[in-house]
Enzyme design. Structure first.
Site, PDB file in Angstrom:
ATOM      1  N   ALA A 224       0.846  -1.203   0.000  1.00 10.07           N
ATOM      2  CA  ALA A 224       0.000   0.000   0.000  1.00 10.07           C
ATOM      3  C   ALA A 224       0.873   1.243   0.000  1.00 10.07           C
ATOM      4  CB  ALA A 224      -0.915  -0.011   1.219  1.00 10.07           C
TER       5      ALA A 224
ATOM      6  N   VAL B 225       3.029   3.476  -5.024  1.00 10.20           N
ATOM      7  CA  VAL B 225       2.533   2.920  -6.276  1.00 10.20           C
ATOM      8  C   VAL B 225       1.196   2.204  -6.053  1.00 10.20           C
ATOM      9  CG1 VAL B 225       2.984   1.237  -8.106  1.00 10.20           C
ATOM     10  CG2 VAL B 225       4.806   2.745  -7.334  1.00 10.20           C
ATOM     11  N   GLY B 226       1.189   1.247  -5.120  1.00  5.57           N
ATOM     12  CA  GLY B 226      -0.011   0.437  -4.905  1.00  5.57           C
ATOM     13  C   GLY B 226      -1.221   1.263  -4.486  1.00  5.57           C
TER      14      GLY B 226
ATOM     15  N   VAL C 266       5.158  -4.296  -3.946  1.00  3.33           N
ATOM     16  CA  VAL C 266       6.035  -4.087  -2.788  1.00  3.33           C
ATOM     17  C   VAL C 266       7.332  -3.448  -3.257  1.00  3.33           C
ATOM     18  CG1 VAL C 266       5.049  -6.006  -1.493  1.00  3.33           C
ATOM     19  CG2 VAL C 266       7.031  -6.397  -2.955  1.00  3.33           C
TER      20      VAL C 266
ATOM     21  N   GLU D 114       4.414   0.467 -13.744  1.00  2.00           N
ATOM     22  CA  GLU D 114       3.720   1.725 -13.471  1.00  2.00           C
ATOM     23  C   GLU D 114       4.610   2.879 -13.918  1.00  2.00           C
ATOM     24  OE1 GLU D 114       0.487   2.228 -12.415  1.00  2.00           O
ATOM     25  OE2 GLU D 114       1.316   4.020 -13.346  1.00  2.00           O
ATOM     26  N   PHE D 115       4.043   3.812 -14.668  1.00  7.47           N
ATOM     27  CA  PHE D 115       4.831   4.952 -15.139  1.00  7.47           C
ATOM     28  C   PHE D 115       4.437   6.252 -14.439  1.00  7.47           C
ATOM     29  CE2 PHE D 115       4.978   1.911 -18.689  1.00  7.47           C
ATOM     30  CZ  PHE D 115       6.350   1.814 -18.868  1.00  7.47           C
ATOM     31  N   LEU D 116       3.613   6.155 -13.404  1.00  8.19           N
ATOM     32  CA  LEU D 116       3.178   7.400 -12.765  1.00  8.19           C
ATOM     33  C   LEU D 116       4.358   8.113 -12.116  1.00  8.19           C
ATOM     34  CD1 LEU D 116       3.086   7.194  -9.389  1.00  8.19           C
ATOM     35  CD2 LEU D 116       1.166   5.724  -9.909  1.00  8.19           C
TER      36      LEU D 116
ATOM     37  N   LYS E  45      10.374  -0.691 -18.764  1.00 12.73           N
ATOM     38  CA  LYS E  45      10.261   0.164 -17.588  1.00 12.73           C
ATOM     39  C   LYS E  45      11.640   0.701 -17.183  1.00 12.73           C
ATOM     40  CE  LYS E  45       9.035   2.015 -13.754  1.00 12.73           C
ATOM     41  NZ  LYS E  45       8.063   2.985 -13.382  1.00 12.73           N
TER      42      LYS E  45
ATOM     43  N   ALA F  47      12.789   3.231 -19.822  1.00 16.61           N
ATOM     44  CA  ALA F  47      12.114   4.542 -19.747  1.00 16.61           C
ATOM     45  C   ALA F  47      12.749   5.379 -18.644  1.00 16.61           C
ATOM     46  CB  ALA F  47      10.621   4.348 -19.489  1.00 16.61           C
TER      47      ALA F  47
ATOM     48  N   VAL G  46      19.685  20.634  -9.035  1.00 26.37           N
ATOM     49  CA  VAL G  46      20.705  20.153  -8.099  1.00 26.37           C
ATOM     50  C   VAL G  46      20.874  18.628  -8.207  1.00 26.37           C
ATOM     51  CG1 VAL G  46      18.936  20.177  -6.301  1.00 26.37           C
ATOM     52  CG2 VAL G  46      21.312  20.141  -5.630  1.00 26.37           C
TER      53      VAL G  46
ATOM     54  N   CYS H 259      13.097   5.890  -7.757  1.00 25.68           N
ATOM     55  CA  CYS H 259      13.215   5.031  -8.937  1.00 25.68           C
ATOM     56  C   CYS H 259      14.462   5.222  -9.784  1.00 25.68           C
ATOM     57  CB  CYS H 259      11.983   5.210  -9.826  1.00 25.68           C
ATOM     58  SG  CYS H 259      10.555   4.385  -9.148  1.00 25.68           S
TER      59      CYS H 259
HETATM   60  C1  UDX Z   1       7.756   0.361  -4.834  1.00 25.86           C
HETATM   61  C2  UDX Z   1       9.112   0.411  -5.514  1.00 25.86           C
HETATM   62  O1  UDX Z   1       9.880   1.424  -4.906  1.00 25.86           O
HETATM   63  C3  UDX Z   1       9.008   0.664  -6.983  1.00 25.86           C
HETATM   64  O2  UDX Z   1      10.217   0.410  -7.621  1.00 25.86           O
HETATM   65  C4  UDX Z   1       8.049  -0.245  -7.583  1.00 25.86           C
HETATM   66  O3  UDX Z   1       7.882   0.091  -8.937  1.00 25.86           O
HETATM   67  C5  UDX Z   1       6.742  -0.283  -6.835  1.00 25.86           C
HETATM   68  O4  UDX Z   1       6.931  -0.525  -5.481  1.00 25.86           O
HETATM   69  P1  UDX Z   1       6.472   2.309  -3.699  1.00 25.86           P
HETATM   70  O5  UDX Z   1       5.030   1.978  -3.768  1.00 25.86           O
HETATM   71  O6  UDX Z   1       6.884   3.727  -3.841  1.00 25.86           O
HETATM   72  O7  UDX Z   1       7.229   1.644  -4.883  1.00 25.86           O
HETATM   73  O8  UDX Z   1       7.114   1.645  -2.388  1.00 25.86           O
HETATM   74  P2  UDX Z   1       6.670   1.819  -0.895  1.00 25.86           P
HETATM   75  O9  UDX Z   1       5.983   3.124  -0.729  1.00 25.86           O
HETATM   76  O10 UDX Z   1       7.861   1.481  -0.072  1.00 25.86           O
HETATM   77  O11 UDX Z   1       5.540   0.701  -0.712  1.00 25.86           O
HETATM   78  C6  UDX Z   1       5.741  -0.648  -0.640  1.00 25.86           C
HETATM   79  C7  UDX Z   1       4.821  -1.221   0.433  1.00 25.86           C
HETATM   80  O12 UDX Z   1       4.899  -2.636   0.417  1.00 25.86           O
HETATM   81  C8  UDX Z   1       5.160  -0.798   1.860  1.00 25.86           C
HETATM   82  O13 UDX Z   1       4.050  -0.175   2.453  1.00 25.86           O
HETATM   83  C9  UDX Z   1       5.526  -2.112   2.573  1.00 25.86           C
HETATM   84  O14 UDX Z   1       5.110  -2.144   3.921  1.00 25.86           O
HETATM   85  C10 UDX Z   1       4.772  -3.128   1.742  1.00 25.86           C
HETATM   86  N1  UDX Z   1       5.308  -4.483   1.823  1.00 25.86           N
HETATM   87  C11 UDX Z   1       6.617  -4.725   1.598  1.00 25.86           C
HETATM   88  C12 UDX Z   1       4.457  -5.546   2.112  1.00 25.86           C
HETATM   89  O15 UDX Z   1       3.262  -5.346   2.341  1.00 25.86           O
HETATM   90  N2  UDX Z   1       4.948  -6.807   2.125  1.00 25.86           N
HETATM   91  C13 UDX Z   1       6.250  -7.085   1.921  1.00 25.86           C
HETATM   92  O16 UDX Z   1       6.655  -8.254   1.958  1.00 25.86           O
HETATM   93  C14 UDX Z   1       7.118  -6.000   1.647  1.00 25.86           C
HETATM   94  C1  UDX Z   2       9.850   8.762 -12.221  1.00 30.18           C
HETATM   95  C2  UDX Z   2       9.291   8.585 -13.629  1.00 30.18           C
HETATM   96  O1  UDX Z   2       9.029   9.882 -14.207  1.00 30.18           O
HETATM   97  C3  UDX Z   2       8.032   7.740 -13.601  1.00 30.18           C
HETATM   98  O2  UDX Z   2       7.556   7.511 -14.927  1.00 30.18           O
HETATM   99  C4  UDX Z   2       8.354   6.417 -12.928  1.00 30.18           C
HETATM  100  O3  UDX Z   2       7.189   5.626 -12.832  1.00 30.18           O
HETATM  101  C5  UDX Z   2       8.944   6.640 -11.550  1.00 30.18           C
HETATM  102  O4  UDX Z   2      10.075   7.493 -11.635  1.00 30.18           O
HETATM  103  P1  UDX Z   2       9.247  10.290 -10.147  1.00 30.18           P
HETATM  104  O5  UDX Z   2      10.531   9.795  -9.570  1.00 30.18           O
HETATM  105  O6  UDX Z   2       8.020  10.267  -9.321  1.00 30.18           O
HETATM  106  O7  UDX Z   2       8.890   9.498 -11.466  1.00 30.18           O
HETATM  107  O8  UDX Z   2       9.443  11.827 -10.555  1.00 30.18           O
HETATM  108  P2  UDX Z   2      10.014  12.603 -11.815  1.00 30.18           P
HETATM  109  O9  UDX Z   2       9.039  13.661 -12.150  1.00 30.18           O
HETATM  110  O10 UDX Z   2      10.418  11.726 -12.911  1.00 30.18           O
HETATM  111  O11 UDX Z   2      11.283  13.342 -11.226  1.00 30.18           O
HETATM  112  C6  UDX Z   2      12.434  12.640 -10.774  1.00 30.18           C
HETATM  113  C7  UDX Z   2      13.494  13.613 -10.331  1.00 30.18           C
HETATM  114  O12 UDX Z   2      14.047  14.314 -11.445  1.00 30.18           O
HETATM  115  C8  UDX Z   2      13.000  14.705  -9.369  1.00 30.18           C
HETATM  116  O13 UDX Z   2      13.956  14.905  -8.352  1.00 30.18           O
HETATM  117  C9  UDX Z   2      12.887  15.909 -10.252  1.00 30.18           C
HETATM  118  O14 UDX Z   2      13.008  17.111  -9.565  1.00 30.18           O
HETATM  119  C10 UDX Z   2      14.054  15.691 -11.206  1.00 30.18           C
HETATM  120  N1  UDX Z   2      13.930  16.403 -12.486  1.00 30.18           N
HETATM  121  C11 UDX Z   2      12.899  16.110 -13.324  1.00 30.18           C
HETATM  122  C12 UDX Z   2      14.891  17.343 -12.864  1.00 30.18           C
HETATM  123  O15 UDX Z   2      15.842  17.610 -12.124  1.00 30.18           O
HETATM  124  N2  UDX Z   2      14.774  17.943 -14.091  1.00 30.18           N
HETATM  125  C13 UDX Z   2      13.746  17.676 -14.954  1.00 30.18           C
HETATM  126  O16 UDX Z   2      13.713  18.269 -16.056  1.00 30.18           O
HETATM  127  C14 UDX Z   2      12.777  16.724 -14.554  1.00 30.18           C
END
Ligand code: UDX
Ligand code: UDX
Length: 463
Positions: free
Chosen positions: A11, A14-15, A91, A162-164, A221, A224, A271, A277
């Site tokens: 949860a 992403v989830g 997860v 997921e690309f969000l 993924k 990208a 910076v 990711c």
């Molecule tokens: C994660 C990864 O960082 C990303 O690369 C991937 O694409 C999607 O999963 P995110 O949702 O941002 O993204 O991670 P996080 O916010 O840490 O959530 C993962 C959740 O999974 C946590 O809440 C954790 O408690 C849970 N989890 C982890 C379980 O429920 N069971 C497990 O065995 C391990």
């Molecule tokens: C990224 C990908 O965009 C998304 O598709 C994938 O699913 C997860 O990883 P996210 O990490 O949430 O998403 O944010 P993103 O908007 O891509 O920014 C990443 C980092 O790059 C941030 O620290 C942002 O400030 C920085 N950034 C982004 C720059 O420094 N310059 C830019 O022009 C764009």
């Protein structure tokens, strides 16, 4: 038969949002999000939807609409797995901190645990969807665990990355550029793909739903994210050259971005990129390339990370150098701690590394971020293990109000591009600071000439 029950393990960032949107758009499907973390699930279930654990514009309204109707958050993982026809694995897959591939490979222990749990519980055929970003061919490992430890039921594994992006998660989910679904080329594989296509088709037009084999989907993924990060490192590399030559990196970015072959997005010098990711996925790509002996490929992508680390260090070095080579006991105010605006996520935020460097130089860091707590700031610094925790406590000052954070400071460093920073009363801030008053704009969001008119010494990245 269409899918009527979905379960999502994890949860997190992403989830949570992904399932909320699926539930909103598919009222006929019951969506249960489970997590081992009880505190997190309790927060998702909080009566006050503004207290859900993830801040994303628009998310609380969606949760309010669907929660209790067809969207549920629970810690009863087994029950949710048992009931669902389709299980998303969402997860986390952090970079390994031990053993082979330490610092590079993705740690798949949570993924494996999920696969084993699904195998143990499942009494009927199920579709398992990889949502977490994973190394290529992970689906094979999941399949092997499911087939060899299960109760003889059949599993289909799909990859549906997921690309969000955080901060725009809801918009990205509602209007995705594309949905990518990878699956087996067998008849059962194609049927599973179609079942997931049918879920998304509730709100995404079918020409945006792309289906491929599993390996292409997994690798797309990583590719990208590597390409996006590479653009940032490329413009950041040019920013250093701009500073030496008198070119302005914003002008250069605009000029090249108007070439339709290059395009204007992801060309903002900063910076350094942060977030959970980019670094993790590129390190993972580098590791995979190395493991196949593709050293040139590995080195090529590793340079994107090297450049990003250099950019963060260059920023902190520049602060020290400009402040007469000493920041000892000087108050330096950080506007922003999150890795980008509109999120409370701080994972790999450039602010952490810049603060760490400055604290090593005995600076006092005053942090103001509209969404990040002092507790989180300290936890991020402690995680680096650069010094004892109580030293971090003594070096970090936190403020609920930006004007108080800036009062008496020698310098301000802008680390996150929050919109509100632009609207501040900068004259009032200037009047309250030590002189000369410096602004180091790590996001190039402020109007430098206006600040200079007030009396600030203003420096942006790459100008
Ligand atoms: C994660 C990864 O960082 C990303 O690369 C991937 O694409 C999607 O999963 P995110 O949702 O941002 O993204 O991670 P996080 O916010 O840490 O959530 C993962 C959740 O999974 C946590 O809440 C954790 O408690 C849970 N989890 C982890 C379980 O429920 N069971 C497990 O065995 C391990
Ligand atoms: C990224 C990908 O965009 C998304 O598709 C994938 O699913 C997860 O990883 P996210 O990490 O949430 O998403 O944010 P993103 O908007 O891509 O920014 C990443 C980092 O790059 C941030 O620290 C942002 O400030 C920085 N950034 C982004 C720059 O420094 N310059 C830019 O022009 C764009």
């Amino acid at each position: 038969m269409g899918i009527t029950k979905i379960c999502c393990i994890g949860a997190g960032y992403v989830g949570g949002p992904t399932m909320a949107v699926i539930a909103q758009k598919c009222p006929q499907i019951q969506v249960t999000v489970v997590d081992l973390n009880e505190e997190r699930i309790a927060a998702w279930n909080d009566e006050d939807v503004n207290k859900i654990p993830i801040y994303e514009p628009g998310l609380s309204d969606i949760v309010k609409e669907a929660r209790g109707r067809n969207l549920f958050f629970s810690t009863d993982v087994e029950k949710a797995i048992d009931e669902a026809q389709m299980i998303f694995i969402s997860v986390n897959t952090p970079t390994k901190t031990y053993g082979k591939g330490k610092g590079m490979a993705a740690d798949l222990k949570f993924i494996e645990l999920c696969a084993r749990q699904i195998a143990k519980v499942a009494k009927e055929n199920k579709i398992v969807v990889e949502k977490s970003t994973l190394p290529v061919r992970t689906a094979e490992a999941i399949k092997s665990i499911l087939d060899n430890t299960g109760n003889g039921v059949k599993f289909q594994i799909l990859s549906n990355p997921e690309f969000l992006a955080e901060g725009t998660a809801v918009q990205d989910l509602l209007n995705p550029d594309r949905i990518l679904i990878g699956g087996d080329t067998t008849e059962e594989g194609q049927k599973a793909i179609q079942a997931l296509v049918d879920v998304y088709a509730n709100w995404v037009s079918e020409d945006k739903i792309l289906t491929t084999n599993v390996w292409s989907s997994e690798l797309s993924k990583l590719t990208a994210n590597a390409f996006l990060a590479q653009r940032i490192s490329s413009i950041n590399a040019m920013s250093e050259l701009c500073e030496k030559t008198g070119a302005d990196v914003n002008e250069v970015a605009r000029a090249i971005g108007m070439d339709s072959r290059i395009g204007p997005k992801f060309l903002k010098a900063s910076v350094g990129f942060g977030g959970s990711c980019f670094q993790k996925d590129i390190l993972n790509l580098v590791y995979i390339a190395k493991s196949y002996g593709l050293n040139e490929v590995a080195d090529y992508w590793e340079q994107v990370i090297i450049m990003n680390d250099h950019q963060k260090r260059r920023f902190s070095n520049n602060i020290v150098k400009t402040l007469y080579n000493t920041v000892s006991d000087k108050k330096i105010t950080f506007l922003g701690w999150a890795f980008k605006k509109d999120t409370n996520d701080t994972r790999e935020s450039a602010a952490i590394y810049v603060a760490d460097d400055l604290i090593s130089e005995n600076a006092k860091i005053a942090v103001y971020d509209p969404k990040v707590s002092r507790k989180k700031v300290l936890a991020d610094l402690d995680y680096l293990e650069s010094r004892a925790a109580d030293e971090n406590v003594n070096s970090v000052l936190s403020f609920e109000n930006p004007y108080e954070a800036c009062a008496g400071a020698h310098a301000i460093a802008v680390l996150t591009e929050w919109d509100e920073f632009v609207a501040y009363d900068w004259q009032k801030i200037y009047d309250s600071m030590q002189k000369p008053a410096f602004v180091f704009d790590g996001r190039n969001i402020l109007n430098g000439s206006d600040l200079e008119k007030i009396g600030f010494v203003y420096q942006a990245i790459g100008s």
